[in-house]
Design a protein around this motif. Structure first.
Motif, PDB file in Angstrom:
ATOM      1  N   PHE A 162       3.830   1.345  11.869  1.00  0.00           N
ATOM      2  CA  PHE A 162       2.639   0.764  12.486  1.00  0.00           C
ATOM      3  C   PHE A 162       1.507   0.640  11.477  1.00  0.00           C
ATOM      4  O   PHE A 162       0.765  -0.350  11.470  1.00  0.00           O
ATOM      5  CB  PHE A 162       2.212   1.595  13.685  1.00  0.00           C
ATOM      6  N   ALA A 163       1.358   1.622  10.595  1.00  0.00           N
ATOM      7  CA  ALA A 163       0.322   1.546   9.563  1.00  0.00           C
ATOM      8  C   ALA A 163       0.534   0.317   8.686  1.00  0.00           C
ATOM      9  O   ALA A 163      -0.424  -0.398   8.346  1.00  0.00           O
ATOM     10  CB  ALA A 163       0.322   2.818   8.720  1.00  0.00           C
ATOM     11  N   ALA A 164       1.777   0.055   8.303  1.00  0.00           N
ATOM     12  CA  ALA A 164       2.068  -1.121   7.484  1.00  0.00           C
ATOM     13  C   ALA A 164       1.769  -2.408   8.247  1.00  0.00           C
ATOM     14  O   ALA A 164       1.292  -3.393   7.668  1.00  0.00           O
ATOM     15  CB  ALA A 164       3.533  -1.086   7.049  1.00  0.00           C
ATOM     16  N   GLU A 165       2.008  -2.391   9.544  1.00  0.00           N
ATOM     17  CA  GLU A 165       1.710  -3.547  10.386  1.00  0.00           C
ATOM     18  C   GLU A 165       0.204  -3.782  10.459  1.00  0.00           C
ATOM     19  O   GLU A 165      -0.278  -4.922  10.330  1.00  0.00           O
ATOM     20  CB  GLU A 165       2.294  -3.287  11.773  1.00  0.00           C
ATOM     21  N   LEU A 166      -0.546  -2.710  10.644  1.00  0.00           N
ATOM     22  CA  LEU A 166      -2.007  -2.819  10.728  1.00  0.00           C
ATOM     23  C   LEU A 166      -2.609  -3.307   9.410  1.00  0.00           C
ATOM     24  O   LEU A 166      -3.643  -3.981   9.392  1.00  0.00           O
ATOM     25  CB  LEU A 166      -2.605  -1.463  11.089  1.00  0.00           C
ATOM     26  N   ALA A 167      -1.959  -2.970   8.312  1.00  0.00           N
ATOM     27  CA  ALA A 167      -2.473  -3.320   6.989  1.00  0.00           C
ATOM     28  C   ALA A 167      -2.485  -4.821   6.739  1.00  0.00           C
ATOM     29  O   ALA A 167      -3.140  -5.290   5.803  1.00  0.00           O
ATOM     30  CB  ALA A 167      -1.643  -2.625   5.909  1.00  0.00           C
ATOM     31  N   ARG A 168      -1.803  -5.578   7.558  1.00  0.00           N
ATOM     32  CA  ARG A 168      -1.795  -7.036   7.376  1.00  0.00           C
ATOM     33  C   ARG A 168      -3.157  -7.651   7.699  1.00  0.00           C
ATOM     34  O   ARG A 168      -3.496  -8.718   7.185  1.00  0.00           O
ATOM     35  CB  ARG A 168      -0.737  -7.672   8.282  1.00  0.00           C
ATOM     36  N   PRO A 180     -10.472  -7.938  15.372  1.00  0.00           N
ATOM     37  CA  PRO A 180      -9.516  -8.838  14.707  1.00  0.00           C
ATOM     38  C   PRO A 180      -9.287  -8.530  13.228  1.00  0.00           C
ATOM     39  O   PRO A 180      -8.168  -8.643  12.748  1.00  0.00           O
ATOM     40  CB  PRO A 180     -10.128 -10.226  14.913  1.00  0.00           C
ATOM     41  N   ARG A 181     -10.316  -8.147  12.504  1.00  0.00           N
ATOM     42  CA  ARG A 181     -10.154  -7.855  11.079  1.00  0.00           C
ATOM     43  C   ARG A 181     -10.965  -6.600  10.729  1.00  0.00           C
ATOM     44  O   ARG A 181     -12.026  -6.692  10.090  1.00  0.00           O
ATOM     45  CB  ARG A 181     -10.563  -9.037  10.199  1.00  0.00           C
ATOM     46  N   ARG A 226       7.062   5.397   1.300  1.00  0.00           N
ATOM     47  CA  ARG A 226       8.081   4.500   0.742  1.00  0.00           C
ATOM     48  C   ARG A 226       7.869   3.056   1.173  1.00  0.00           C
ATOM     49  O   ARG A 226       8.299   2.130   0.476  1.00  0.00           O
ATOM     50  CB  ARG A 226       9.480   4.977   1.155  1.00  0.00           C
ATOM     51  N   ILE A 227       7.216   2.844   2.318  1.00  0.00           N
ATOM     52  CA  ILE A 227       7.053   1.469   2.803  1.00  0.00           C
ATOM     53  C   ILE A 227       5.602   1.011   2.799  1.00  0.00           C
ATOM     54  O   ILE A 227       5.320  -0.144   3.110  1.00  0.00           O
ATOM     55  CB  ILE A 227       7.629   1.308   4.218  1.00  0.00           C
ATOM     56  N   ALA A 228       4.687   1.906   2.434  1.00  0.00           N
ATOM     57  CA  ALA A 228       3.258   1.586   2.555  1.00  0.00           C
ATOM     58  C   ALA A 228       2.826   0.541   1.529  1.00  0.00           C
ATOM     59  O   ALA A 228       3.088   0.694   0.332  1.00  0.00           O
ATOM     60  CB  ALA A 228       2.425   2.852   2.385  1.00  0.00           C
ATOM     61  N   PRO A 229       2.133  -0.511   1.960  1.00  0.00           N
ATOM     62  CA  PRO A 229       1.521  -1.441   1.013  1.00  0.00           C
ATOM     63  C   PRO A 229       0.325  -0.777   0.338  1.00  0.00           C
ATOM     64  O   PRO A 229      -0.104   0.316   0.747  1.00  0.00           O
ATOM     65  CB  PRO A 229       1.087  -2.612   1.898  1.00  0.00           C
TER      66      PRO A 229
END
Length: 210
Positions: free
Chosen positions: A37-43, A22-23, A63-66
């Motif tokens: 998907f990487a940006a999604e996982l970063a949440r 989960p985390r 360009r989109i990576a947190p």
């Protein structure tokens, strides 16, 4: 591109997420592509290492990576991955570009004990054995495509809209069938599970023994 086309890779990201802790503290995304998907996982992950061997894909991912996503240009088979470090390793349509006899041991070594490997990739068609699932995929693709198109027309969500990217590497004739992947995965990673998914993908999962 047909009006009813939609993104099967995006559709199966939820399947991969459901297999992960989960985390997780640290996640490796192999073949991260444009980084969605990487940006999604970063949440939920503390850190995501996103690797791709395409300069164009890594540029798009950056360009989109947190801030907690580290994008690296490189070939995972040629890199020195940190050993026993990752809580989870994921991959979306990258494994079929690699020799599994090299890729799976390398990824297994990078997982911590208890860590999870979860990957979706393309199999070679296995006819006539897989004819029923191929027929179901052909029908389901159009039915869901029509449903997603309708939802997109009524909401501002993308609903698996497919965007063509000429820099994305394509492999239209994978080497291994799902059966062959299953046999090889079980030999290399005892306890690995491989099953055919409906929309021209297989799912490989493995939990590293404690």
């Amino acid at each position: 591109m047909g009006a009813l086309d939609w993104d099967h890779n995006a559709f199966y990201r939820r399947t991969l997420r459901s297999r992960l802790p989960p985390r997780p503290a640290r996640v490796l995304d192999v073949g991260c592509g444009a980084g969605a998907f990487a940006a999604e996982l970063a949440r939920t992950a503390e850190r995501v290492d996103a690797i791709d061997r395409s300069p164009q894909m890594i540029a798009a991912a950056r360009r989109i990576a947190p801030p907690n996503v580290i994008c690296t240009l490189g070939d995972v088979l040629e890199m020195s991955l940190p050993q026993r470090e990752y809580d989870a390793i994921v991959s979306v349509t990258a494994l079929h570009h690699m020799p599994l006899e090299r890729a799976l041991p390398a990824l297994a070594g990078a997982l911590r004990p208890g860590g999870v490997l979860a990957a979706v990739a393309l199999p070679r068609t296995d006819l006539p054995r897989e004819l029923p699932i191929e027929l179901a995929a052909a029908v389901g693709h159009r039915v869901l495509g029509a449903a997603f198109r309708g939802l997109r027309s009524r909401t501002d969500r993308p609903w698996y809209a497919k965007e063509f990217d000429r820099d994305m590497p394509l492999l239209l004739d994978p080497e291994l069938t799902t059966r062959q992947v299953r046999g090889l995965a079980r030999e290399l990673l005892p306890g690995a599970r491989v099953r055919r998914l409906v929309f021209w993908r297989y799912l490989l999962t493995w939990r590293k023994p404690l």
